[in-house]
Write an enzyme that holds these catalytic residues in place. Structure first.
Site, PDB file in Angstrom:
ATOM      1  N   HIS A   1       0.866  -1.184   0.000  1.00  0.00           N
ATOM      2  CA  HIS A   1       0.000   0.000   0.000  1.00  0.00           C
ATOM      3  C   HIS A   1       0.906   1.238   0.000  1.00  0.00           C
ATOM      4  O   HIS A   1       2.031   1.193   0.508  1.00  0.00           O
ATOM      5  CB  HIS A   1      -0.852  -0.053   1.267  1.00  0.00           C
ATOM      6  CG  HIS A   1      -1.840   1.053   1.433  1.00  0.00           C
ATOM      7  ND1 HIS A   1      -1.501   2.295   1.890  1.00  0.00           N
ATOM      8  CD2 HIS A   1      -3.166   1.086   1.210  1.00  0.00           C
ATOM      9  CE1 HIS A   1      -2.587   3.054   1.937  1.00  0.00           C
ATOM     10  NE2 HIS A   1      -3.602   2.359   1.530  1.00  0.00           N
TER      11      HIS A   1
ATOM     12  N   LYS B   1     -10.414  -0.199  10.777  1.00  0.00           N
ATOM     13  CA  LYS B   1     -10.548  -1.412   9.976  1.00  0.00           C
ATOM     14  C   LYS B   1     -10.959  -2.611  10.816  1.00  0.00           C
ATOM     15  O   LYS B   1     -11.095  -3.716  10.301  1.00  0.00           O
ATOM     16  CB  LYS B   1      -9.236  -1.691   9.245  1.00  0.00           C
ATOM     17  CG  LYS B   1      -8.861  -0.608   8.239  1.00  0.00           C
ATOM     18  CD  LYS B   1      -7.761  -1.067   7.352  1.00  0.00           C
ATOM     19  CE  LYS B   1      -7.179   0.066   6.554  1.00  0.00           C
ATOM     20  NZ  LYS B   1      -8.101   0.619   5.545  1.00  0.00           N
TER      21      LYS B   1
ATOM     22  N   GLN C   1      -4.602  -4.980   7.203  1.00  0.00           N
ATOM     23  CA  GLN C   1      -5.598  -5.927   6.698  1.00  0.00           C
ATOM     24  C   GLN C   1      -5.500  -7.289   7.361  1.00  0.00           C
ATOM     25  O   GLN C   1      -6.152  -8.251   6.936  1.00  0.00           O
ATOM     26  CB  GLN C   1      -5.433  -6.093   5.173  1.00  0.00           C
ATOM     27  CG  GLN C   1      -5.648  -4.817   4.379  1.00  0.00           C
ATOM     28  CD  GLN C   1      -7.073  -4.278   4.433  1.00  0.00           C
ATOM     29  OE1 GLN C   1      -7.992  -4.944   4.894  1.00  0.00           O
ATOM     30  NE2 GLN C   1      -7.273  -3.052   4.002  1.00  0.00           N
TER      31      GLN C   1
ATOM     32  N   CYS D   1      -4.834   2.575  -3.523  1.00  0.00           N
ATOM     33  CA  CYS D   1      -3.573   3.085  -2.955  1.00  0.00           C
ATOM     34  C   CYS D   1      -2.462   2.048  -3.123  1.00  0.00           C
ATOM     35  O   CYS D   1      -1.651   1.831  -2.203  1.00  0.00           O
ATOM     36  CB  CYS D   1      -3.743   3.457  -1.487  1.00  0.00           C
ATOM     37  SG  CYS D   1      -4.992   4.675  -1.189  1.00  0.00           S
TER      38      CYS D   1
ATOM     39  N   ASP E   1       3.081  -4.180   8.069  1.00  0.00           N
ATOM     40  CA  ASP E   1       1.855  -3.404   7.847  1.00  0.00           C
ATOM     41  C   ASP E   1       0.694  -4.368   8.079  1.00  0.00           C
ATOM     42  O   ASP E   1       0.372  -5.183   7.220  1.00  0.00           O
ATOM     43  CB  ASP E   1       1.861  -2.865   6.410  1.00  0.00           C
ATOM     44  CG  ASP E   1       0.528  -2.241   6.032  1.00  0.00           C
ATOM     45  OD1 ASP E   1       0.454  -1.657   4.925  1.00  0.00           O
ATOM     46  OD2 ASP E   1      -0.448  -2.344   6.805  1.00  0.00           O
TER      47      ASP E   1
HETATM   48  C1  LIG Z   1      -2.513  -2.691   3.612  1.00  0.00           C
HETATM   49  C2  LIG Z   1      -2.835  -1.292   4.052  1.00  0.00           C
HETATM   50  N1  LIG Z   1      -1.858  -0.549   4.616  1.00  0.00           N
HETATM   51  C3  LIG Z   1      -2.116   0.712   5.046  1.00  0.00           C
HETATM   52  C4  LIG Z   1      -3.371   1.278   4.893  1.00  0.00           C
HETATM   53  C5  LIG Z   1      -3.599   2.690   5.425  1.00  0.00           C
HETATM   54  O1  LIG Z   1      -4.486   2.620   6.528  1.00  0.00           O
HETATM   55  P1  LIG Z   1      -5.000   4.012   7.177  1.00  0.00           P
HETATM   56  O2  LIG Z   1      -5.971   3.595   8.258  1.00  0.00           O
HETATM   57  O3  LIG Z   1      -5.670   4.772   6.054  1.00  0.00           O
HETATM   58  O4  LIG Z   1      -3.784   4.720   7.722  1.00  0.00           O
HETATM   59  C6  LIG Z   1      -4.397   0.548   4.297  1.00  0.00           C
HETATM   60  C7  LIG Z   1      -5.757   1.161   4.091  1.00  0.00           C
HETATM   61  N2  LIG Z   1      -6.327   0.736   2.849  1.00  0.00           N
HETATM   62  C8  LIG Z   1      -7.630   1.202   2.504  1.00  0.00           C
HETATM   63  C9  LIG Z   1      -7.658   2.683   2.218  1.00  0.00           C
HETATM   64  S1  LIG Z   1      -6.607   3.094   0.901  1.00  0.00           S
HETATM   65  C10 LIG Z   1      -8.161   0.392   1.301  1.00  0.00           C
HETATM   66  O5  LIG Z   1      -9.229   0.726   0.792  1.00  0.00           O
HETATM   67  O6  LIG Z   1      -7.495  -0.603   0.930  1.00  0.00           O
HETATM   68  C11 LIG Z   1      -4.135  -0.763   3.882  1.00  0.00           C
HETATM   69  O7  LIG Z   1      -5.107  -1.523   3.325  1.00  0.00           O
END
Ligand SMILES: Cc1ncc(COP(=O)(O)O)c(CN[C@@H](CS)C(=O)O)c1O
Length: 411
Positions: free
Chosen positions: A122, A225, A202, A365, A199
């Protein structure tokens, strides 16, 4: 075995119509919905306990501080960190990863060193490392992905060398849904003297995570999430690393003494928590952890695996539909990226929305990944604990209706 129909009763938002059709919410990889237990906790806090933490001796301040630190202990236990001092509250995964890249990166990386990530990352786990590499004159390298959508471990063994200082990898891809071999990557990184940053955005909402068992050095995730509110997340770090690291933000709370020209910092975790924290968000992530723990993370993972095993063959049976990532449900979490031949995913997602089905469309992203896959964008359905096989059937029906509409002009 979880009873999703019973669990859904705790999510009022799911019982609405969209375009005169019952909502089917399948965008959980973007953000999840919040159960009454979390919403009630937020309301109760603001109605009874709201005060600033670690700064007052009056009753409400004591109560707020106690709830805030109790939430931190819930986070510690949830990921099996050794101690609460290793669990820092942040704004979310993105902030957590930026803190590691800035604070640990500036400490550990010098010119000529290497940072290793993968093509499936991401943007929040790419750009901080690009910035660090540029700042330090280090090299950023990418681990390949196999043709069937897995992290290529042979490529990992080539890319991770004695010049590597940091390896940063998603536990689960937000596009391919694939679960990466994090414990194996930790061993590989450590054998070359590097640290492993994970990371976990997910992964933590969907399966049991034990940071000590996988031996991650840092682990990042977001509250929104995992049935918690936005604006709160966690950075786990091994104490021996966090103790060496400088704070990234400076101000109130994180200090011992502020002199005219220099200052000293508080001990962990508060060293990293400058300013008034997201108190309600932290308390609410604690409520989300209670909610998920009561259902069971293994049970949630099993439920999603059953939904994928149910829906993936139905998707693959649709002529002209491509699914990206492993085709084997056993290796798939509830994230399914797909395209219909000849249709832009935005058109697919808009048509599905006309049927009440909410999915994401775009690059998620993860532009380097989509370029690697040679596809400009995809639609993406992502399941969670409150989704059912009926939701999966509605997705299939909506996709078939979309195909029909764009081929023959009527839904
Ligand atoms: C693997 C992974 N790593 C980082 C992020 C960022 O998480 P934040 O809570 O926004 O900081 C995400 C968030 N992905 C969302 C928003 S782009 C998706 O629709 O897939 C992610 O999936």
């Amino acid at each position: 075995m979880i009873n999703a129909d019973k669990i859904r009763q705790q999510f009022p938002i799911l019982f609405q119509e969209v375009n005169d059709e019952p909502l089917v919410y399948l965008d959980n990889a973007a953000t999840t919905q919040k159960p009454k237990a979390v919403l009630d906790k937020l309301t109760y806090y603001y109605e009874h306990d709201n005060a600033n933490v670690h700064r007052g001796v009056h009753t409400l301040a004591e109560r707020a501080t106690k709830e805030y630190e109790e939430a931190r202990e819930k986070v510690r236990a949830f990921i099996n960190a050794k101690e609460t001092a290793e669990t820092l509250f942040t704004r979310g995964t993105t902030t957590s990863l930026n803190w590691v890249a800035k604070s640990y990166g500036d400490l550990a990386v010098k010119a000529g060193d290497e940072i290793v990530i993968s093509y499936m990352e991401h943007h929040s786990n790419i750009i901080p490392w690009q910035q660090l590499a540029e700042r330090k004159g280090a090299t950023l390298k990418y681990i390949e992905i196999t043709a069937d959508g897995f992290l290529d471990m042979e490529s990992a063994k080539k890319q991770i060398t004695d010049k590597t200082k940091i390896v940063s990898i998603a536990h689960v891809s937000n596009v391919l849904g694939v679960i990466n071999p994090i414990a194996e990557l930790a061993k590989l990184a450590h054998s070359h003297g590097a640290v492993l940053v994970v990371d976990g955005a997910q992964a933590v909402p969907h399966m049991p995570v034990d940071v000590q068992a996988i031996d991650a050095d840092f682990y990042a995730f977001s509250g929104h999430k995992m049935c918690g509110p936005t604006g709160i997340g966690v950075l786990y770090g091994k104490r021996e690393l966090l103790d060496q690291m400088e704070p990234v933000e400076f101000g109130g709370e994180m200090i011992d003494f502020v002199n005219l020209h220099d200052s000293t910092w508080k001990e962990l975790p508060w060293k990293f928590e400058a300013g008034t924290p997201n108190i309600a968000g932290a308390i609410a992530i604690g409520a989300a952890i209670d909610f998920l723990t009561e259902i069971g993370l293994k049970e949630i993972h099993q439920h999603e695996a059953e939904l994928v095993a149910y829906v993936l063959p139905k998707l693959l049976a649709i002529e002209g539909l491509t699914v990206y990532g492993p085709q084997d449900p056993a290796h798939h979490t509830g994230v399914l990226a797909f395209n219909l031949d000849g249709l832009h995913p935005h058109d697919t997602a808009t048509a599905l929305d006309m049927e009440g089905v909410a999915v994401r469309a775009g690059h998620h992203c993860a532009q380097p990944l989509l370029k690697y896959l040679d596809v400009p964008a995809t639609a993406r359905a992502s399941f969670y604990l409150y989704n059912t096989k009926a939701d999966a059937d509605r997705l299939i029906e909506a996709i078939l209706a979309t195909k029909e509409f764009f081929q023959h002009g009527s839904i």
